[in-house]
Design a protein around this motif. Structure first.
Motif, PDB file in Angstrom:
ATOM      1  N   UNK A  27       0.837  -1.204   0.000  1.00 50.16           N
ATOM      2  CA  UNK A  27       0.000   0.000   0.000  1.00 50.16           C
ATOM      3  C   UNK A  27       0.870   1.252   0.000  1.00 50.16           C
ATOM      4  N   UNK A  28       0.363   2.294  -0.601  1.00 48.48           N
ATOM      5  CA  UNK A  28       1.065   3.575  -0.643  1.00 48.48           C
ATOM      6  C   UNK A  28       1.250   4.069   0.805  1.00 48.48           C
ATOM      7  N   UNK A  29       2.502   4.304   1.231  1.00 51.99           N
ATOM      8  CA  UNK A  29       2.749   4.750   2.611  1.00 51.99           C
ATOM      9  C   UNK A  29       1.988   6.023   2.981  1.00 51.99           C
ATOM     10  N   UNK A  30       1.792   6.905   2.016  1.00 52.14           N
ATOM     11  CA  UNK A  30       1.054   8.142   2.310  1.00 52.14           C
ATOM     12  C   UNK A  30      -0.413   7.857   2.607  1.00 52.14           C
ATOM     13  N   UNK A  31      -0.985   6.890   1.911  1.00 52.06           N
ATOM     14  CA  UNK A  31      -2.377   6.525   2.183  1.00 52.06           C
ATOM     15  C   UNK A  31      -2.495   5.938   3.584  1.00 52.06           C
ATOM     16  N   UNK A  32      -1.529   5.090   3.945  1.00 53.22           N
ATOM     17  CA  UNK A  32      -1.552   4.494   5.281  1.00 53.22           C
ATOM     18  C   UNK A  32      -1.391   5.553   6.364  1.00 53.22           C
ATOM     19  N   UNK A  33      -0.463   6.474   6.149  1.00 49.57           N
ATOM     20  CA  UNK A  33      -0.232   7.533   7.135  1.00 49.57           C
ATOM     21  C   UNK A  33      -1.443   8.457   7.249  1.00 49.57           C
ATOM     22  N   UNK A  34      -2.054   8.767   6.134  1.00 47.83           N
ATOM     23  CA  UNK A  34      -3.260   9.613   6.163  1.00 47.83           C
ATOM     24  C   UNK A  34      -4.383   8.938   6.939  1.00 47.83           C
ATOM     25  N   UNK A  35      -4.515   7.623   6.770  1.00 45.52           N
ATOM     26  CA  UNK A  35      -5.525   6.876   7.520  1.00 45.52           C
ATOM     27  C   UNK A  35      -5.233   6.901   9.012  1.00 45.52           C
ATOM     28  N   UNK A  36      -3.942   6.783   9.354  1.00 45.19           N
ATOM     29  CA  UNK A  36      -3.554   6.846  10.766  1.00 45.19           C
ATOM     30  C   UNK A  36      -3.898   8.217  11.357  1.00 45.19           C
ATOM     31  N   UNK A  37      -3.632   9.268  10.602  1.00 46.37           N
ATOM     32  CA  UNK A  37      -3.950  10.620  11.063  1.00 46.37           C
ATOM     33  C   UNK A  37      -5.461  10.763  11.246  1.00 46.37           C
ATOM     34  N   UNK A  38      -6.220  10.287  10.277  1.00 45.18           N
ATOM     35  CA  UNK A  38      -7.684  10.406  10.347  1.00 45.18           C
ATOM     36  C   UNK A  38      -8.257   9.624  11.527  1.00 45.18           C
ATOM     37  N   UNK A  39      -7.618   8.522  11.901  1.00 42.20           N
ATOM     38  CA  UNK A  39      -8.129   7.701  12.991  1.00 42.20           C
ATOM     39  C   UNK A  39      -7.605   8.081  14.357  1.00 42.20           C
ATOM     40  N   UNK A  40      -6.827   9.156  14.446  1.00 44.10           N
ATOM     41  CA  UNK A  40      -6.251   9.563  15.725  1.00 44.10           C
ATOM     42  C   UNK A  40      -7.219  10.488  16.462  1.00 44.10           C
ATOM     43  N   UNK A  41      -7.835  10.020  17.541  1.00 46.88           N
ATOM     44  CA  UNK A  41      -8.820  10.846  18.247  1.00 46.88           C
ATOM     45  C   UNK A  41      -8.192  12.016  19.004  1.00 46.88           C
ATOM     46  N   UNK A  42      -6.877  12.021  19.135  1.00 45.37           N
ATOM     47  CA  UNK A  42      -6.208  13.095  19.873  1.00 45.37           C
ATOM     48  C   UNK A  42      -5.956  14.334  19.009  1.00 45.37           C
ATOM     49  N   UNK A  43      -6.072  14.191  17.687  1.00 43.06           N
ATOM     50  CA  UNK A  43      -5.825  15.324  16.798  1.00 43.06           C
ATOM     51  C   UNK A  43      -7.113  16.103  16.548  1.00 43.06           C
ATOM     52  N   UNK A  44      -7.021  17.404  16.699  1.00 41.45           N
ATOM     53  CA  UNK A  44      -8.153  18.249  16.350  1.00 41.45           C
ATOM     54  C   UNK A  44      -8.235  18.329  14.829  1.00 41.45           C
ATOM     55  N   UNK A  45      -9.378  18.690  14.315  1.00 43.47           N
ATOM     56  CA  UNK A  45      -9.617  18.676  12.868  1.00 43.47           C
ATOM     57  C   UNK A  45      -8.601  19.510  12.095  1.00 43.47           C
ATOM     58  N   UNK A  46      -8.274  20.717  12.583  1.00 44.11           N
ATOM     59  CA  UNK A  46      -7.331  21.558  11.841  1.00 44.11           C
ATOM     60  C   UNK A  46      -5.923  20.963  11.858  1.00 44.11           C
ATOM     61  N   UNK A  47      -5.526  20.343  12.970  1.00 41.29           N
ATOM     62  CA  UNK A  47      -4.214  19.697  13.047  1.00 41.29           C
ATOM     63  C   UNK A  47      -4.158  18.492  12.114  1.00 41.29           C
TER      64      UNK A  47
END
Length: 102
Positions: A27-47
């Motif tokens: 899988x494209x590493x950027x797609x995986x990383x983006x999914x990790x960011x999207x699934x992180x409940x500690x990050x606010x939407x703008x971050x």
């Protein structure tokens, strides 16, 4: 909210396994990383949005050139990972206080 954090923590093992499986299948590493960011409940939407922008890379980057490909060859995965690892915008977010010497 505490319930969101708790739910995110409960789902973390499944996300990690899915990420590892994606890496093994090219899988494209950027797609995986983006999914990790999207699934992180500690990050606010703008971050999270700023993190996705960094992950996408600049127009002249390997990440940007390969952004629409879901799976990559080993060589392209390496290009994307090196590009991500050497991007000053990414490094500055991972290593607070980092001073690059060239």
């Amino acid at each position: 909210d505490a319930d969101d954090v708790e739910a995110g923590a409960a789902a973390a093992p499944e996300r990690r396994v899915a990420t590892a499986r994606g890496k093994l299948f090219g899988a494209n590493p950027c797609h995986l990383l983006s999914r990790e960011v999207a699934g992180n409940p500690m990050l606010e939407a703008d971050m999270a949005q700023r993190a996705r922008t960094v992950v996408a890379g600049l127009e002249n980057s390997a990440r940007h050139a390969l952004r629409h490909q879901a799976t990559l060859s080993v060589e392209d995965q390496v290009r994307v990972l090196v590009d991500l690892a050497t991007d000053p915008a990414s490094l500055g977010r991972h290593w607070c206080g980092l001073t690059l010497w060239v």
